[in-house]
Write a protein that holds these residues in place. Structure first.
Motif, PDB file in Angstrom:
ATOM      1  N   PRO A 200       0.838  -1.202   0.000  1.00 27.85           N
ATOM      2  CA  PRO A 200       0.000   0.000   0.000  1.00 27.85           C
ATOM      3  C   PRO A 200       0.870   1.247   0.000  1.00 27.85           C
ATOM      4  N   GLU A 201       0.330   2.317  -0.539  1.00 24.53           N
ATOM      5  CA  GLU A 201       1.090   3.565  -0.645  1.00 24.53           C
ATOM      6  C   GLU A 201       1.450   4.124   0.722  1.00 24.53           C
ATOM      7  N   TYR A 202       0.517   4.007   1.661  1.00 24.39           N
ATOM      8  CA  TYR A 202       0.750   4.465   3.022  1.00 24.39           C
ATOM      9  C   TYR A 202       0.354   3.362   3.993  1.00 24.39           C
ATOM     10  N   SER A 203       0.975   3.369   5.151  1.00 24.87           N
ATOM     11  CA  SER A 203       0.526   2.498   6.228  1.00 24.87           C
ATOM     12  C   SER A 203      -0.561   3.230   7.004  1.00 24.87           C
ATOM     13  N   VAL A 204      -1.286   2.493   7.844  1.00 25.66           N
ATOM     14  CA  VAL A 204      -2.329   3.116   8.655  1.00 25.66           C
ATOM     15  C   VAL A 204      -1.720   4.174   9.574  1.00 25.66           C
ATOM     16  N   GLN A 205      -0.551   3.871  10.117  1.00 23.42           N
ATOM     17  CA  GLN A 205       0.096   4.810  11.022  1.00 23.42           C
ATOM     18  C   GLN A 205       0.515   6.086  10.307  1.00 23.42           C
ATOM     19  N   ASP A 206       0.923   5.966   9.031  1.00 23.47           N
ATOM     20  CA  ASP A 206       1.261   7.160   8.243  1.00 23.47           C
ATOM     21  C   ASP A 206       0.067   8.108   8.170  1.00 23.47           C
ATOM     22  N   VAL A 207      -1.104   7.546   7.921  1.00 23.55           N
ATOM     23  CA  VAL A 207      -2.319   8.358   7.784  1.00 23.55           C
ATOM     24  C   VAL A 207      -2.711   8.973   9.124  1.00 23.55           C
ATOM     25  N   ILE A 208      -2.647   8.187  10.195  1.00 23.79           N
ATOM     26  CA  ILE A 208      -3.028   8.688  11.517  1.00 23.79           C
ATOM     27  C   ILE A 208      -2.077   9.794  11.974  1.00 23.79           C
ATOM     28  N   THR A 209      -0.783   9.618  11.701  1.00 20.91           N
ATOM     29  CA  THR A 209       0.187  10.638  12.083  1.00 20.91           C
ATOM     30  C   THR A 209      -0.100  11.962  11.386  1.00 20.91           C
ATOM     31  N   GLY A 210      -0.361  11.899  10.093  1.00 19.96           N
ATOM     32  CA  GLY A 210      -0.693  13.106   9.344  1.00 19.96           C
ATOM     33  C   GLY A 210      -1.994  13.723   9.818  1.00 19.96           C
ATOM     34  N   PHE A 211      -2.971  12.881  10.156  1.00 17.63           N
ATOM     35  CA  PHE A 211      -4.264  13.373  10.649  1.00 17.63           C
ATOM     36  C   PHE A 211      -4.092  14.127  11.963  1.00 17.63           C
ATOM     37  N   ASN A 212      -3.257  13.610  12.837  1.00 18.58           N
ATOM     38  CA  ASN A 212      -3.052  14.246  14.148  1.00 18.58           C
ATOM     39  C   ASN A 212      -2.416  15.630  14.030  1.00 18.58           C
ATOM     40  N   HIS A 213      -1.694  15.861  12.950  1.00 13.79           N
ATOM     41  CA  HIS A 213      -1.047  17.163  12.751  1.00 13.79           C
ATOM     42  C   HIS A 213      -1.974  18.188  12.090  1.00 13.79           C
ATOM     43  N   LYS A 214      -3.110  17.744  11.586  1.00 13.58           N
ATOM     44  CA  LYS A 214      -4.061  18.640  10.912  1.00 13.58           C
ATOM     45  C   LYS A 214      -5.351  18.706  11.728  1.00 13.58           C
ATOM     46  N   LYS A 215      -5.456  19.689  12.575  1.00 16.90           N
ATOM     47  CA  LYS A 215      -6.575  19.775  13.497  1.00 16.90           C
ATOM     48  C   LYS A 215      -7.908  20.111  12.835  1.00 16.90           C
ATOM     49  N   HIS A 216      -7.863  20.592  11.611  1.00 18.28           N
ATOM     50  CA  HIS A 216      -9.110  20.950  10.929  1.00 18.28           C
ATOM     51  C   HIS A 216      -9.726  19.757  10.185  1.00 18.28           C
ATOM     52  N   LEU A 217      -9.075  18.599  10.248  1.00 18.66           N
ATOM     53  CA  LEU A 217      -9.601  17.413   9.572  1.00 18.66           C
ATOM     54  C   LEU A 217     -10.545  16.638  10.482  1.00 18.66           C
ATOM     55  N   ALA A 218     -11.443  15.887   9.858  1.00 20.44           N
ATOM     56  CA  ALA A 218     -12.355  15.008  10.596  1.00 20.44           C
ATOM     57  C   ALA A 218     -12.628  13.773   9.746  1.00 20.44           C
ATOM     58  N   VAL A 219     -13.108  12.747  10.398  1.00 21.12           N
ATOM     59  CA  VAL A 219     -13.422  11.484   9.715  1.00 21.12           C
ATOM     60  C   VAL A 219     -14.880  11.482   9.288  1.00 21.12           C
ATOM     61  N   ARG A 220     -15.109  11.081   8.052  1.00 23.61           N
ATOM     62  CA  ARG A 220     -16.485  10.926   7.566  1.00 23.61           C
ATOM     63  C   ARG A 220     -16.787   9.446   7.448  1.00 23.61           C
ATOM     64  N   THR A 221     -17.892   9.017   8.013  1.00 26.99           N
ATOM     65  CA  THR A 221     -18.273   7.607   7.995  1.00 26.99           C
ATOM     66  C   THR A 221     -19.191   7.324   6.807  1.00 26.99           C
ATOM     67  N   GLN A 222     -19.630   6.064   6.707  1.00 26.16           N
ATOM     68  CA  GLN A 222     -20.548   5.676   5.637  1.00 26.16           C
ATOM     69  C   GLN A 222     -22.004   5.944   6.006  1.00 26.16           C
ATOM     70  N   GLU A 223     -22.273   6.250   7.273  1.00 22.40           N
ATOM     71  CA  GLU A 223     -23.644   6.366   7.755  1.00 22.40           C
ATOM     72  C   GLU A 223     -24.303   7.649   7.272  1.00 22.40           C
ATOM     73  N   LEU A 224     -25.500   7.518   6.714  1.00 25.95           N
ATOM     74  CA  LEU A 224     -26.269   8.673   6.261  1.00 25.95           C
ATOM     75  C   LEU A 224     -27.022   9.298   7.420  1.00 25.95           C
ATOM     76  N   MET A 225     -27.080  10.625   7.411  1.00 21.64           N
ATOM     77  CA  MET A 225     -27.770  11.343   8.476  1.00 21.64           C
ATOM     78  C   MET A 225     -29.288  11.287   8.279  1.00 21.64           C
TER      79      MET A 225
END
Length: 361
Positions: A200-225
């Motif tokens: 894979p291009e990135y490991s899971v930890q690569d993505v989580i590390t980058g996410f932790n440094h960007k406070k304006h990011l959030a996770v979007r799930t598959q669930e519809l509102m």
């Protein structure tokens, strides 16, 4: 005692067992039988797709967010390219009608011309579908997949004036590549029946590390509102509790019909369940949502694409036969053009249903 036979008035009005029932030749009747059986096959596929989508309606991808590419444009262009593909295929059906009509008038020149246009239209559609598949397989944003198969996408919580929803963010824009080398798993170095086609291009930890440094990011799930106001007004305590839960974990609980965006704290909690980074789609993983979505897309559009390819090949054969004057010497003349025309119209009609099920509904 003699029997009396009365006339019913239907004598001579029904088929008497000749070689042209319904005044159709044997070849055209067989083509209709084939198209009927093929229609039942496609109906089964689309029915299975419909049942699966209905069962997983809360996690099914939104078509406008998946099919949003257009050649030469890097913006968000939902459905434009697919609409162009559909127009080209329908236009080729029109040229097929004109070719059949020219055959009825024994106009070899026009038959040749319109058959050529039909072939060009079919070839352009196949090329367009290949381009669509390429973008679908490669993907655009990337996502993380959890142990339970849920897809976690990423959005920017900063919304500018006029924005109706939060915009997706590509993992490439924030993931931090680790310096730890990972060896690709091969059969010779582990279980003999398991191997990786590519790292894979990135490991899971690569993505989580980058996410932790960007406070304006959030996770979007598959669930519809759902409609939160309706749930709050319900007399069922379970609905009220559900509304309270949605408002506590989602920042966009008031956006009915949109995918749920978790709060920052809930996003960090959800990322702990991630097991693999995915980008694009294949028969096992896809970044868009439910796994069945990718499976049905490849199978049904691929099966239809095979029909279009077969139709183009047959049209090419008929096209050269027309040029050689084969049908001018036959008793039924250009009936072969009419038979292949029936098949081509059927292929176009099926695409209308595929287009509706996958792209519009």
């Amino acid at each position: 005692m003699e029997a009396t036979v009365s006339n019913t008035g239907t004598e001579g009005k029904v088929w008497g067992g000749g070689n042209q029932p319904l005044k159709a030749s044997y070849g055209k009747m067989m083509m209709w039988f084939f198209l009927l059986s093929d229609a039942l096959t496609f109906s089964g596929f689309l029915a299975a797709y419909g049942f699966s989508r209905f069962k997983f309606i809360d996690s099914w991808p939104i078509a406008d967010e998946v099919y949003n590419h257009f050649p030469g444009s890097h913006g968000d262009n939902p459905m434009y390219f697919v609409a162009l593909m559909t127009f080209i295929l329908i236009a080729s059906s029109v040229t097929m009608v004109l070719a059949v009509d020219a055959g009825h008038h024994m106009d070899k020149k026009k038959v040749t011309f319109y058959m050529f246009l039909t072939i060009i239209g079919g070839a352009i559609f196949l090329g367009s579908q290949a381009w669509e598949w390429t973008n679908f397989i490669k993907g655009s944003y990337g996502a993380l997949e959890t142990k339970g198969g849920q897809i976690l996408q990423f959005v920017d919580t900063h919304m500018e004036e006029g924005d109706e929803k939060m915009h997706r963010v590509s993992v490439d824009d924030f993931a931090t590549a680790s310096h730890k080398d990972r060896v690709q798993h091969e059969r010779k170095s582990g279980l003999w029946f398991v191997s990786e086609p590519a790292l894979p291009e990135y490991s899971v930890q690569d993505v989580i590390t980058g996410f932790n440094h960007k406070k304006h990011l959030a996770v979007r799930t598959q669930e519809l509102m759902p409609n939160i106001e309706q749930l709050k007004a319900s007399d069922d305590p379970a609905d009220v509790a559900k509304a309270a839960r949605f408002e506590s974990i989602y920042v966009n609980a008031d956006q009915t019909g949109q995918k749920g965006v978790l709060t920052r704290a809930e996003s960090e909690k959800a990322l702990k369940n991630a097991v693999v980074y995915v980008k694009g789609a294949n028969l096992i993983h896809n970044e868009y949502g439910n796994r069945l979505f990718g499976d049905f897309f490849f199978f049904i559009t691929g099966f239809h694409g095979f029909h279009v390819f077969s139709g183009v090949v047959i049209n090419i054969i008929i096209f050269f036969n027309v040029i050689l004057g084969t049908y001018d010497r036959r008793k039924n003349n250009y009936e072969m053009v009419e038979k292949v025309g029936l098949y081509w119209h059927f292929v176009d009609l099926v695409w209308v249903f595929v287009f509706t099920f996958f792209y519009l509904v």
